[in-house]
Design a protein around this motif. Sequence first.
Motif, short mmCIF file in Angstrom:
data_model
loop_
_atom_site.label_atom_id
_atom_site.label_comp_id
_atom_site.label_asym_id
_atom_site.label_seq_id
_atom_site.Cartn_x
_atom_site.Cartn_y
_atom_site.Cartn_z
N SER A 176 21.47 26.51 7.77
CA SER A 176 21.69 27.64 8.68
C SER A 176 23.17 27.93 8.88
O SER A 176 23.52 28.97 9.43
N LEU A 177 24.05 26.99 8.47
CA LEU A 177 25.48 27.15 8.70
C LEU A 177 26.25 27.05 7.39
O LEU A 177 25.82 26.38 6.45
N TRP A 178 27.40 27.72 7.35
CA TRP A 178 28.35 27.53 6.26
C TRP A 178 29.38 26.49 6.71
O TRP A 178 29.78 26.44 7.86
N ILE B 31 33.09 29.00 1.10
CA ILE B 31 32.18 29.49 2.13
C ILE B 31 30.95 30.06 1.46
O ILE B 31 31.02 30.86 0.55
N GLY B 32 29.81 29.67 1.95
CA GLY B 32 28.57 30.08 1.29
C GLY B 32 27.96 28.94 0.53
O GLY B 32 26.86 29.06 0.01
N HIS B 33 28.68 27.82 0.44
CA HIS B 33 28.14 26.63 -0.19
C HIS B 33 28.00 25.54 0.85
O HIS B 33 28.97 25.03 1.35
N GLU C 39 27.18 33.89 6.27
CA GLU C 39 28.05 35.04 6.05
C GLU C 39 27.46 36.34 6.56
O GLU C 39 28.13 37.13 7.22
N ALA C 40 26.18 36.59 6.29
CA ALA C 40 25.56 37.86 6.67
C ALA C 40 25.47 38.03 8.17
O ALA C 40 25.31 39.16 8.66
N SER C 41 25.58 36.93 8.91
CA SER C 41 25.44 37.00 10.36
C SER C 41 26.78 37.13 11.09
O SER C 41 26.81 37.20 12.31
N LEU C 42 27.89 37.14 10.35
CA LEU C 42 29.20 37.19 10.98
C LEU C 42 29.65 38.63 11.21
O LEU C 42 29.46 39.49 10.35
N SER C 43 30.27 38.88 12.35
CA SER C 43 30.86 40.18 12.64
C SER C 43 32.21 40.27 11.93
O SER C 43 32.78 39.26 11.51
#
Length: 311
Positions: free
Chosen positions: A158-160, A307-309, A276-280
């Motif tokens: 759920s987290l990067w 980031i993303g891994h 990533e998709a959840s960040l403003s």
Amino acid sequence: MALPDLNQLRTFVVLYEMRSLTATADRLHVTQPTVSYTLARLRERFSDDLFRREGHVMVPTARATQLFGPLHEALAQIDAVVSVPDDFDPARFTGELTLGLTSIGEQTFLPPIMAALAREAAGPHLQVERLDANQVEDGLIRGTIDLAMTVSSIGTPSLWRTRVRAVEYVALSADSHPLPHTSPSMFEGRRFVRVSARGGHVFPLRALSEHGLLPQVALTVEEYATVPAVLEATDLVVLLPRHVAEVFCGWFPRLQIAELPWPGQSTPVSLYTRREASLSPAQKWFRSLVLGAVSDGIELSEQLGQIGHAD
């Protein structure tokens, strides 16, 4: 049975984050009965209570926790598609950003972060939350924390996670009570300060235990803040990360660093955010700023590429 509409799903996501019917109603600009009605519909749809009241807090069930991640990310992607893209200007951003740090992180990382904000002429209100290693994941997922830095390794998808800097431990003592040259017997007859591992720094306790030094612990404290002054006034020794010891030596010139007689590496300090998709845009900008401010020399582009891994 009809599928929940977007408004119902948004209510669920906000209630999961806020844990309060009243706060959810305020966030969504609706009445509390509207939130209660929507929750009843969602309970019927998913055949689960979703939230149970414990005092003044709405505690999510296991089913609600399972649903939150995918629903939050889906809504974030929908919002990104339908919203009008604006170029983010840090100099015009005056909102609040929340950074989770341990006490030791506040002392070592806040100065360069605040200097970086000043260089960009950015004016957000930065709220620093004291970090408990056991609560990092929940705070980030719920959105009560925008970014967090810790040596704790959190493996949830759920987290990067992005590596910030390596952590090497050393011994610190007063120069009036120097430690001898590095050797297995260098701590013979010396007493130690032990600091709580709530912030994730478990290496010192493990090292003291493995090398039979726990009986020599004379003082146990919750925070690192008072340790330098205690060391200057006594013959005590503390084990702590090198980058923190260097900061303390700058503040307290009568302290000195000694190398450990055994390997002193631990998991690196890492920065955690939501996916990533959840960040403003503000969160993405702040993440880059923090990485640039506190990194230990790894190229920023390499860090951002990580980031993303999920490590």
